[in-house]
Design a protein around this motif. Structure first.
Motif, PDB file in Angstrom:
ATOM      1  N   PHE A 120      30.457  21.738  33.208  1.00 30.78           N
ATOM      2  CA  PHE A 120      30.301  23.104  33.889  1.00 30.78           C
ATOM      3  C   PHE A 120      31.622  23.783  34.072  1.00 30.78           C
ATOM      4  CE2 PHE A 120      28.977  26.532  36.624  1.00 30.78           C
ATOM      5  CZ  PHE A 120      28.655  27.650  35.812  1.00 30.78           C
ATOM      6  N   ALA A 121      32.034  23.105  35.298  1.00 27.60           N
ATOM      7  CA  ALA A 121      33.244  23.733  35.986  1.00 27.60           C
ATOM      8  C   ALA A 121      34.308  23.874  34.711  1.00 27.60           C
ATOM      9  CB  ALA A 121      33.399  22.706  36.824  1.00 27.60           C
ATOM     10  N   ILE A 122      34.666  23.649  33.709  1.00 31.83           N
ATOM     11  CA  ILE A 122      35.568  23.104  32.890  1.00 31.83           C
ATOM     12  C   ILE A 122      35.485  24.320  31.935  1.00 31.83           C
ATOM     13  CG2 ILE A 122      36.426  22.329  30.537  1.00 31.83           C
ATOM     14  CD1 ILE A 122      36.132  19.703  31.697  1.00 31.83           C
ATOM     15  N   ILE A 123      33.858  24.616  31.551  1.00 30.05           N
ATOM     16  CA  ILE A 123      33.972  26.036  30.737  1.00 30.05           C
ATOM     17  C   ILE A 123      33.655  27.049  31.329  1.00 30.05           C
ATOM     18  CG2 ILE A 123      31.291  25.468  31.075  1.00 30.05           C
ATOM     19  CD1 ILE A 123      30.983  26.596  27.714  1.00 30.05           C
ATOM     20  N   PHE A 124      33.459  26.891  32.343  1.00 29.51           N
ATOM     21  CA  PHE A 124      33.105  28.342  33.448  1.00 29.51           C
ATOM     22  C   PHE A 124      34.230  29.296  34.006  1.00 29.51           C
ATOM     23  CE2 PHE A 124      31.645  30.680  37.014  1.00 29.51           C
ATOM     24  CZ  PHE A 124      30.004  31.942  36.815  1.00 29.51           C
ATOM     25  N   SER A 125      35.281  28.314  34.161  1.00 29.60           N
ATOM     26  CA  SER A 125      35.819  28.040  34.664  1.00 29.60           C
ATOM     27  C   SER A 125      36.991  28.991  33.486  1.00 29.60           C
ATOM     28  CB  SER A 125      37.318  26.593  35.081  1.00 29.60           C
ATOM     29  OG  SER A 125      37.212  26.408  35.923  1.00 29.60           O
ATOM     30  N   LEU A 126      37.569  28.615  32.263  1.00 30.62           N
ATOM     31  CA  LEU A 126      37.928  28.986  31.735  1.00 30.62           C
ATOM     32  C   LEU A 126      36.797  30.867  31.060  1.00 30.62           C
ATOM     33  CD1 LEU A 126      37.708  26.544  28.266  1.00 30.62           C
ATOM     34  CD2 LEU A 126      39.752  28.193  29.718  1.00 30.62           C
ATOM     35  N   PHE A 127      35.619  30.855  31.078  1.00 28.16           N
ATOM     36  CA  PHE A 127      34.906  31.902  31.515  1.00 28.16           C
ATOM     37  C   PHE A 127      34.787  33.054  32.568  1.00 28.16           C
ATOM     38  CE2 PHE A 127      30.779  34.265  32.828  1.00 28.16           C
ATOM     39  CZ  PHE A 127      30.637  35.022  31.508  1.00 28.16           C
ATOM     40  N   ILE A 128      35.844  32.652  33.311  1.00 33.14           N
ATOM     41  CA  ILE A 128      36.308  33.240  35.018  1.00 33.14           C
ATOM     42  C   ILE A 128      37.632  34.100  34.448  1.00 33.14           C
ATOM     43  CG2 ILE A 128      37.224  32.673  36.765  1.00 33.14           C
ATOM     44  CD1 ILE A 128      34.044  33.620  36.761  1.00 33.14           C
ATOM     45  N   GLY A 129      38.173  33.168  33.343  1.00 28.54           N
ATOM     46  CA  GLY A 129      39.691  33.144  32.774  1.00 28.54           C
ATOM     47  C   GLY A 129      39.722  34.977  31.515  1.00 28.54           C
ATOM     48  N   PHE A 130      38.427  34.952  31.247  1.00 30.88           N
ATOM     49  CA  PHE A 130      37.984  35.148  30.397  1.00 30.88           C
ATOM     50  C   PHE A 130      37.548  37.160  30.770  1.00 30.88           C
ATOM     51  CE2 PHE A 130      34.491  38.059  27.810  1.00 30.88           C
ATOM     52  CZ  PHE A 130      35.215  38.803  26.632  1.00 30.88           C
ATOM     53  N   LEU A 131      37.004  37.003  32.404  1.00 33.62           N
ATOM     54  CA  LEU A 131      36.585  38.070  32.300  1.00 33.62           C
ATOM     55  C   LEU A 131      37.824  38.832  33.062  1.00 33.62           C
ATOM     56  CD1 LEU A 131      32.808  36.696  34.511  1.00 33.62           C
ATOM     57  CD2 LEU A 131      33.329  38.555  32.668  1.00 33.62           C
ATOM     58  N   ILE A 132      38.633  38.056  33.886  1.00 33.54           N
ATOM     59  CA  ILE A 132      39.797  38.668  34.255  1.00 33.54           C
ATOM     60  C   ILE A 132      40.902  39.124  33.564  1.00 33.54           C
ATOM     61  CG2 ILE A 132      42.095  37.887  35.404  1.00 33.54           C
ATOM     62  CD1 ILE A 132      40.407  35.737  36.670  1.00 33.54           C
ATOM     63  N   LEU A 133      40.796  38.338  31.911  1.00 30.23           N
ATOM     64  CA  LEU A 133      41.863  39.021  31.575  1.00 30.23           C
ATOM     65  C   LEU A 133      41.109  40.051  30.629  1.00 30.23           C
ATOM     66  CD1 LEU A 133      43.049  35.414  29.779  1.00 30.23           C
ATOM     67  CD2 LEU A 133      44.454  37.489  30.851  1.00 30.23           C
ATOM     68  N   SER A 134      39.663  40.055  30.423  1.00 30.28           N
ATOM     69  CA  SER A 134      39.340  41.515  30.111  1.00 30.28           C
ATOM     70  C   SER A 134      38.955  42.176  30.423  1.00 30.28           C
ATOM     71  CB  SER A 134      38.043  41.050  29.084  1.00 30.28           C
ATOM     72  OG  SER A 134      36.415  40.657  29.771  1.00 30.28           O
ATOM     73  N   GLY A 135      39.035  42.375  31.696  1.00 31.24           N
ATOM     74  CA  GLY A 135      38.910  43.758  33.040  1.00 31.24           C
ATOM     75  C   GLY A 135      37.445  43.323  33.074  1.00 31.24           C
ATOM     76  N   SER A 136      36.341  42.241  32.908  1.00 30.18           N
ATOM     77  CA  SER A 136      34.931  42.253  33.521  1.00 30.18           C
ATOM     78  C   SER A 136      35.202  41.753  34.516  1.00 30.18           C
ATOM     79  CB  SER A 136      35.035  42.599  32.004  1.00 30.18           C
ATOM     80  OG  SER A 136      34.980  42.670  30.793  1.00 30.18           O
ATOM     81  N   PHE A 137      36.285  41.180  35.547  1.00 30.07           N
ATOM     82  CA  PHE A 137      35.849  40.299  36.375  1.00 30.07           C
ATOM     83  C   PHE A 137      35.269  41.160  37.810  1.00 30.07           C
ATOM     84  CE2 PHE A 137      36.777  38.092  40.559  1.00 30.07           C
ATOM     85  CZ  PHE A 137      36.802  36.322  40.573  1.00 30.07           C
ATOM     86  N   PRO A 138      33.579  40.954  38.624  1.00 33.21           N
ATOM     87  CA  PRO A 138      33.341  41.377  39.291  1.00 33.21           C
ATOM     88  C   PRO A 138      32.912  41.380  40.429  1.00 33.21           C
ATOM     89  CG  PRO A 138      32.132  39.471  39.375  1.00 33.21           C
ATOM     90  CD  PRO A 138      33.705  39.472  37.797  1.00 33.21           C
ATOM     91  N   GLY A 139      34.643  40.804  41.147  1.00 31.40           N
ATOM     92  CA  GLY A 139      35.038  41.080  42.316  1.00 31.40           C
ATOM     93  C   GLY A 139      34.144  40.094  42.821  1.00 31.40           C
ATOM     94  N   MET A 140      34.481  40.691  44.558  1.00 32.59           N
ATOM     95  CA  MET A 140      34.064  39.847  45.362  1.00 32.59           C
ATOM     96  C   MET A 140      32.408  39.067  44.982  1.00 32.59           C
ATOM     97  SD  MET A 140      35.643  38.862  48.422  1.00 32.59           S
ATOM     98  CE  MET A 140      35.069  38.271  48.919  1.00 32.59           C
ATOM     99  N   THR A 141      32.049  39.967  44.747  1.00 33.36           N
ATOM    100  CA  THR A 141      30.488  39.936  44.674  1.00 33.36           C
ATOM    101  C   THR A 141      30.672  38.226  43.450  1.00 33.36           C
ATOM    102  OG1 THR A 141      30.512  40.687  42.197  1.00 33.36           O
ATOM    103  CG2 THR A 141      29.742  41.974  43.860  1.00 33.36           C
ATOM    104  N   ILE A 142      31.809  37.652  42.595  1.00 33.58           N
ATOM    105  CA  ILE A 142      31.563  35.953  42.503  1.00 33.58           C
ATOM    106  C   ILE A 142      30.805  35.034  43.173  1.00 33.58           C
ATOM    107  CG2 ILE A 142      33.694  35.852  42.539  1.00 33.58           C
ATOM    108  CD1 ILE A 142      32.281  35.177  38.849  1.00 33.58           C
ATOM    109  N   ILE A 143      31.228  35.687  43.659  1.00 33.81           N
ATOM    110  CA  ILE A 143      30.584  34.137  45.135  1.00 33.81           C
ATOM    111  C   ILE A 143      28.752  34.683  45.814  1.00 33.81           C
ATOM    112  CG2 ILE A 143      32.739  34.800  47.043  1.00 33.81           C
ATOM    113  CD1 ILE A 143      31.050  36.034  48.917  1.00 33.81           C
TER     114      ILE A 143
END
Length: 261
Positions: A120-143
């Motif tokens: 899960f850590a492998i694939i979720f890390s890639l998903f987070i990378g996708f969120l950042i590159l697409s400008g969709s990262f949720p910010g501090m709420t990710i915690i």
């Protein structure tokens, strides 16, 4: 129990490493399959449902919204399904090890959880990378994902322990649980938003303890907002109850498990 797990931490870490390596041995793509399997599911669902569901996501204008919505549900559901699915057969699969080597049997469920966690850590890390590159990262709420994840893992562990012990004595339990997981997936708002269902259906689906967890992930990852913490009280209490029942059942039947295998 914690002392036993800590004493055998070398055995646990070695088992996790060996299982991860053996899973992708003689495979050209190796660990990439960890990503490709859920990715294929997400692509299929996106192609089939995106045009219909994109307009059904309220308050979201991001062009990647439905893909992110799918990932939020599919990836976290995959963690739940892997833990419970592996836990139901963990004692049966390691029957030879249990009979030949003396070690705390509780180490086996821990190994299952850690293996699922690594994947899960492998694939979720890639998903987070996708969120950042697409400008969709949720910010501090990710915690907020962390406490939701802890509740989900506890829920999966408790349920997996119960099913795993029962499956040793009644093999139909494992077969039934595989079928149950398939129905459970579709009765959880992963592919479709909960809001598109009629009110009577929403009422019955609300009894599904996975619904508040998946909705919490979607709130954070799709809408970039904090989850409704009060809605997580029910899955939290269910998780604690399942863990308590699972541990009690395990301790009561651990001696009989060896004889039954």
């Amino acid at each position: 129990m914690i002392r036993s797990i800590w004493s055998y931490r070398g055995f646990i870490s070695g088992s996790v490493k060996r299982e991860f390596q053996s899973r992708y041995r003689n495979s050209l793509l190796g660990a990439a399959w960890t990503v490709l399997n859920p990715l294929a599911m997400i692509v299929v669902y996106t192609v089939i449902f995106s045009q219909v569901m994109q307009a059904k996501l309220p308050g979201v204008s991001n062009g990647f919204a439905y893909s992110i919505y799918l990932c939020a549900g599919v990836l976290t559901w995959g963690l739940f399904a892997e833990i419970t699915g592996r836990a139901q057969n963990v004692f049966i699969e390691h029957a030879n090890l249990i009979k030949k080597i003396s070690f705390p049997r509780i180490c086996l469920p821990v190994i299952v959880v850690l293996n699922a966690g690594v994947n899960f850590a492998i694939i979720f890390s890639l998903f987070i990378g996708f969120l950042i590159l697409s400008g969709s990262f949720p910010g501090m709420t990710i915690i907020a994902v962390l406490p939701v994840l802890l509740i989900q893992v506890a829920f999966a562990v408790g349920l997996g322990m119960i099913v795993g012990v029962l499956n040793v004595f009644f093999r139909d339990v494992g077969q039934f649980f595989v079928v149950l997981l398939q129905f459970w997936f579709w009765f959880t708002p992963i592919v479709y938003p909960l809001a598109i269902l009629p009110e009577w259906a929403q009422h019955y689906i609300s009894f599904n303890p996975m619904v508040p967890l998946i909705v919490a992930y979607q709130d954070v990852l799709v809408h970039a907002k904090w989850p409704q913490w009060s809605s997580l009280m029910t899955p939290l209490l269910v998780s604690v109850a399942l863990c308590a029942i699972g541990m009690r059942l395990f301790r009561k039947r651990v001696g009989e498990i060896v004889d039954e295998l």
